[in-house]
Structure formats: structure tokens, C-alpha cells
Design a protein around this motif. Sequence first.
Motif, PDB file in Angstrom:
ATOM      1  N   GLU A 281       0.825  -1.212   0.000  1.00 42.72           N
ATOM      2  CA  GLU A 281       0.000   0.000   0.000  1.00 42.72           C
ATOM      3  C   GLU A 281       0.861   1.265   0.000  1.00 42.72           C
ATOM      4  O   GLU A 281       0.508   2.275  -0.614  1.00 42.72           O
ATOM      5  CB  GLU A 281      -0.919   0.005   1.222  1.00 42.72           C
ATOM      6  N   ALA A 282       2.005   1.192   0.665  1.00 43.03           N
ATOM      7  CA  ALA A 282       2.915   2.338   0.725  1.00 43.03           C
ATOM      8  C   ALA A 282       3.721   2.524  -0.559  1.00 43.03           C
ATOM      9  O   ALA A 282       4.423   3.526  -0.707  1.00 43.03           O
ATOM     10  CB  ALA A 282       3.863   2.182   1.918  1.00 43.03           C
ATOM     11  N   GLY A 283       3.637   1.552  -1.455  1.00 50.79           N
ATOM     12  CA  GLY A 283       4.376   1.654  -2.712  1.00 50.79           C
ATOM     13  C   GLY A 283       5.846   1.320  -2.583  1.00 50.79           C
ATOM     14  O   GLY A 283       6.677   1.802  -3.364  1.00 50.79           O
TER      15      GLY A 283
ATOM     16  N   ASN B 287      13.342  -3.591  11.311  1.00 52.52           N
ATOM     17  CA  ASN B 287      13.947  -2.845  10.201  1.00 52.52           C
ATOM     18  C   ASN B 287      14.558  -3.790   9.167  1.00 52.52           C
ATOM     19  O   ASN B 287      14.433  -3.559   7.960  1.00 52.52           O
ATOM     20  CB  ASN B 287      15.009  -1.888  10.742  1.00 52.52           C
ATOM     21  N   ILE B 288      15.219  -4.831   9.652  1.00 54.08           N
ATOM     22  CA  ILE B 288      15.823  -5.803   8.738  1.00 54.08           C
ATOM     23  C   ILE B 288      14.731  -6.521   7.940  1.00 54.08           C
ATOM     24  O   ILE B 288      14.825  -6.674   6.711  1.00 54.08           O
ATOM     25  CB  ILE B 288      16.663  -6.830   9.520  1.00 54.08           C
ATOM     26  N   VAL B 289      13.660  -6.951   8.623  1.00 55.91           N
ATOM     27  CA  VAL B 289      12.555  -7.642   7.951  1.00 55.91           C
ATOM     28  C   VAL B 289      11.876  -6.721   6.942  1.00 55.91           C
ATOM     29  O   VAL B 289      11.578  -7.123   5.806  1.00 55.91           O
ATOM     30  CB  VAL B 289      11.535  -8.156   8.986  1.00 55.91           C
ATOM     31  N   ALA B 290      11.634  -5.472   7.337  1.00 55.98           N
ATOM     32  CA  ALA B 290      10.978  -4.520   6.436  1.00 55.98           C
ATOM     33  C   ALA B 290      11.798  -4.302   5.171  1.00 55.98           C
ATOM     34  O   ALA B 290      11.251  -4.267   4.058  1.00 55.98           O
ATOM     35  CB  ALA B 290      10.746  -3.195   7.162  1.00 55.98           C
ATOM     36  N   CYS B 291      13.103  -4.147   5.330  1.00 54.68           N
ATOM     37  CA  CYS B 291      13.978  -3.960   4.159  1.00 54.68           C
ATOM     38  C   CYS B 291      13.984  -5.204   3.275  1.00 54.68           C
ATOM     39  O   CYS B 291      13.986  -5.102   2.041  1.00 54.68           O
ATOM     40  CB  CYS B 291      15.398  -3.647   4.619  1.00 54.68           C
ATOM     41  N   SER B 292      13.991  -6.376   3.897  1.00 54.27           N
ATOM     42  CA  SER B 292      13.993  -7.622   3.135  1.00 54.27           C
ATOM     43  C   SER B 292      12.732  -7.736   2.278  1.00 54.27           C
ATOM     44  O   SER B 292      12.805  -8.070   1.087  1.00 54.27           O
ATOM     45  CB  SER B 292      14.093  -8.808   4.105  1.00 54.27           C
ATOM     46  N   ILE B 293      11.575  -7.428   2.876  1.00 50.55           N
ATOM     47  CA  ILE B 293      10.316  -7.491   2.125  1.00 50.55           C
ATOM     48  C   ILE B 293      10.299  -6.441   1.015  1.00 50.55           C
ATOM     49  O   ILE B 293       9.936  -6.731  -0.132  1.00 50.55           O
ATOM     50  CB  ILE B 293       9.117  -7.290   3.073  1.00 50.55           C
ATOM     51  N   ALA B 294      10.692  -5.195   1.359  1.00 59.17           N
ATOM     52  CA  ALA B 294      10.680  -4.113   0.370  1.00 59.17           C
ATOM     53  C   ALA B 294      11.596  -4.424  -0.811  1.00 59.17           C
ATOM     54  O   ALA B 294      11.247  -4.173  -1.972  1.00 59.17           O
ATOM     55  CB  ALA B 294      11.098  -2.801   1.034  1.00 59.17           C
ATOM     56  N   LYS B 295      12.756  -4.990  -0.527  1.00 63.26           N
ATOM     57  CA  LYS B 295      13.705  -5.326  -1.598  1.00 63.26           C
ATOM     58  C   LYS B 295      13.117  -6.382  -2.524  1.00 63.26           C
ATOM     59  O   LYS B 295      13.225  -6.288  -3.752  1.00 63.26           O
ATOM     60  CB  LYS B 295      15.014  -5.821  -0.984  1.00 63.26           C
ATOM     61  N   ASN B 296      12.471  -7.373  -1.936  1.00 64.26           N
ATOM     62  CA  ASN B 296      11.866  -8.427  -2.743  1.00 64.26           C
ATOM     63  C   ASN B 296      10.660  -7.931  -3.529  1.00 64.26           C
ATOM     64  O   ASN B 296      10.343  -8.465  -4.599  1.00 64.26           O
ATOM     65  CB  ASN B 296      11.464  -9.602  -1.851  1.00 64.26           C
ATOM     66  N   LEU B 297      10.005  -6.900  -3.011  1.00 59.37           N
ATOM     67  CA  LEU B 297       8.882  -6.313  -3.736  1.00 59.37           C
ATOM     68  C   LEU B 297       9.350  -5.454  -4.907  1.00 59.37           C
ATOM     69  O   LEU B 297       8.572  -5.166  -5.819  1.00 59.37           O
ATOM     70  CB  LEU B 297       8.021  -5.467  -2.800  1.00 59.37           C
ATOM     71  N   GLY B 298      10.631  -5.002  -4.852  1.00 61.71           N
ATOM     72  CA  GLY B 298      11.159  -4.212  -5.963  1.00 61.71           C
ATOM     73  C   GLY B 298      11.808  -2.898  -5.603  1.00 61.71           C
ATOM     74  O   GLY B 298      12.187  -2.121  -6.498  1.00 61.71           O
ATOM     75  N   ALA B 299      11.954  -2.589  -4.322  1.00 59.00           N
ATOM     76  CA  ALA B 299      12.609  -1.336  -3.925  1.00 59.00           C
ATOM     77  C   ALA B 299      14.036  -1.303  -4.473  1.00 59.00           C
ATOM     78  O   ALA B 299      14.765  -2.295  -4.410  1.00 59.00           O
ATOM     79  CB  ALA B 299      12.638  -1.218  -2.401  1.00 59.00           C
TER      80      ALA B 299
END
Length: 444
Positions: A60-62, A79-91
Motif C-alpha cells: 500500500e505504501a508503494g 527494520n531488517i525484515v521490512a527492508c527484506s520485504i521491500a527489496k523483494n517487492l522491488g525497492a
Amino acid sequence: MKIVIAGAGEVGSHLAKLLSNEEQDILLLDTDQEKLASLDANYNLMTVVGNPTSFAALREAGAGDCDLFIAVTPYESNNIVACSIAKNLGAQTTVARIDTYDFMNPSNAAHVRHMGVDRVIYPEHLAAEEIITSLRRSWARNWFELHDGCIMLAGVKLREGAPLAGIQLKDFAFGHRNFHVAAIKRNHETIIPRGDDYMQVGDILYFTTTREHIGDLPGMCGKTEHRIRRVLIMGGSKMAIRLVNLAGDRFRFKIIEKDLELCRKLPQKCPDCEIIHGDARDTELLADIGIDEFDAFAALTDSSEANILTCLTAKEMGVKKTIANVENIQFISQAENLNIGTVVNKKLLASSSIFQLLLDADSSTSKCLALADAEVAELEIKPKSKLAGTPVKDLKLSRQMTLAGLIRNGEGMLITGGTVLQAGDRVVVFCLAGSLHKVEKMFN
């Protein structure tokens, strides 16, 4: 640039405010709806209520199509988990705030990247580096070495009786061509000075100069340099532990900590440091320890008020150099006007480190944000920049900025009105907060 910040705590909120001033596309994600509503109403940013470790909230946050994802919640694992998910989503690039050195250890770098974290920010480590620099340059309030020391920027408080007190800047520039006054901090405000401004007692002056002339600054400002060896620390905080371990044998440390349980753990974390159980706010205890025999005193607890007041006490008891960890950004200006020496704020240091990612991707680009209301950046003049090929005096620059120096072919030099900038020059820019984005456009 699209930037998603996960965590609206003190670091995340401060960073979001700064980046919104730079005309970036900012979205702030947090579970605290009330805090987000306040930021959304007062700053140029968007907000999403949700858990930073939730796939749904990150989508939702893009986070999947953002240029920069920054996780700065109070919890390292989140923070580590959030970055891991965001990276896999395409960040494209991810940054995580951490609380332990383990994630910074070079031997673990490949594992950290494999988890989806491109950069880590350890605020206590950044603060420890800042304190060590301050201890090595005891006469300076702030110290930046730009482009491997080719240009140096030092903030120095002007003392009573200093040779520069009462001198007009245009007269100073005529007689001291090896120095440039980039900014003046006066009465809680940072100003970009002009030739008709005067240097006044109590001002914090920000000078740029080259390595061979930096030694002349203390005397010009009425200061003397003291070699620091013995350091007394108030508080066995993470910052204090990181400082002791990072400094190695350069200084001899003694820590006063009032929490008995923490005192019992500190010898294992700081094996070469003497630990004293007690309250450093107690002047009788400080006298018994012999505080006047120490070269420096660093107040590093989580209480800004206690740190400021204890530094004032240490000064009165004979300590020449004091350093205060000021957690509350709104207290920084007041603290700088008091006689407590160097003020350290890990939020500003963390923001500075993250701001580097917004500038040139070249690793030689440096960005310093150790001031609450001003920014120092090293920017490269691109071939098609309108700054190239024109004398500085004809550029009609904004009064919110000054060109403090440049590096050309690896050599540092100061800038005068007659200096003609060239493509490839790396220019040190001092500008007021919120104007860096406009300044950067001029260089590109």
C-alpha cells in the motif's frame, strides 16, 4: 525521487521533515495514526497507517516501486525484515537502522546484502565517531574533512579578546585569503554572511580552509588546543560503549553509571575501562573522583537536560572540554549557546548519512548534516551546469548558500569572486536547511 520511510519515531519523523523540504516524494509508514496525522497536516508528505513488516502495508505504501526505502523503527529486527520485504517487492535501495555492531561487521556484509539490506545506519556508531573527532580537535565545535581532507570545515566559537572579534568579513577576507567564513551561528540562527557582516564574540564561525592552514584557526578565535588523554563519561549507554570500543587505546576512559545492574555488565562490554557506580550529577562524587584532573567530560545519557546541566557543572569544576549528547533537537540551539563545548545529536548524524544517498552515487561525494538548520554538501559540477565557465561573482547566487571551497584535480582551494568554476570541480556548498534541492539543480 520516491522515498518510503518505515517508522515515524524521532529519527523517521525528523528525516521525513527534512526530505519534504527538499521537494522529494515522501511517504511515511507507521502504526501510530495520531502521529502520522500531525505530520501529514504540517509537512509536504503522504502517510500510510500500517505495520512496516506487513506485506500488505508495504504494498500500500508503494515500497515495490520506490527509489529508496528507509526502515528506522525503534526495533532492529523489524527494520531488517521490512527492508527484506521491500527489496523483494522491488525497492531499488534499502536502508536499515540497526542497534548492534554485528550488522556493520565487514565479515557479515554479504549476509546482510543477501537479506535485502543495501545500507545500514547505526546512530550510536556515528555519534561515537563524531565524539572521537571532537576529542582529537578539542578547540572546535564541529569538524568536517571533505574529499579526504583536501578541504576542511571547522566550527569555532569566538572568544572574548580573540583577534577576529569585531572584524568585518570583507576586511578579514582581504587579510586572510587562506580562510573563508561560510556561515555564522548567532542567537539560535545560522546565517550565510556577506562582506559587511561583523564577527562578534560568542558567534560560532564556520571556516573552510586547506590542511596546511588549519592550525592557525585556534589562535585567531582566541582558543588554545589541549591534548586530550583522560576522558570521564557520564552514563554507560550504547553510545558510551561504542565510543570506548571504537577509540581503542587513543584515550583512557572512566565511566560513571548509576544503574548497578548495568555497572555489573559494563566490564564485559568495555574491558579496558574503569567503571564507577554512582550519579555523575552529584558534585561531591565528581570532586572525589578528581574531575579536574580529566582532560574531557562526555555526558552520554538519554536525558538531554541532565547531559547539558552536568557539562556546565564539569566546566565549572575545571574540565576544559565537554561533550553533551542532546537527544531533543529543539534543545540544540540553546545548548550551543551555553558553555558546554560540543553538542552531539545522533538523529542529525543518521539523517546526514542517509542524505548521502540522495546526492551523487559516487562514493567520494560527502554530505554533512551536523547542524540543525544548515547543510554542507560536496557536489560535482556537471558538464552542462550553468555554473561552469562563469566567474563566481557573476553567478547571482541565492543568499541562502555560499560556495565554500572546491577540489580540482585532487587539490583543495578556496573560492573567491574571480574563481571560474569548471566541469568536474567538486564544490563544497554551505546552505540553509531546505535549500539543498535547489542548489543541487544548479550543479546538474
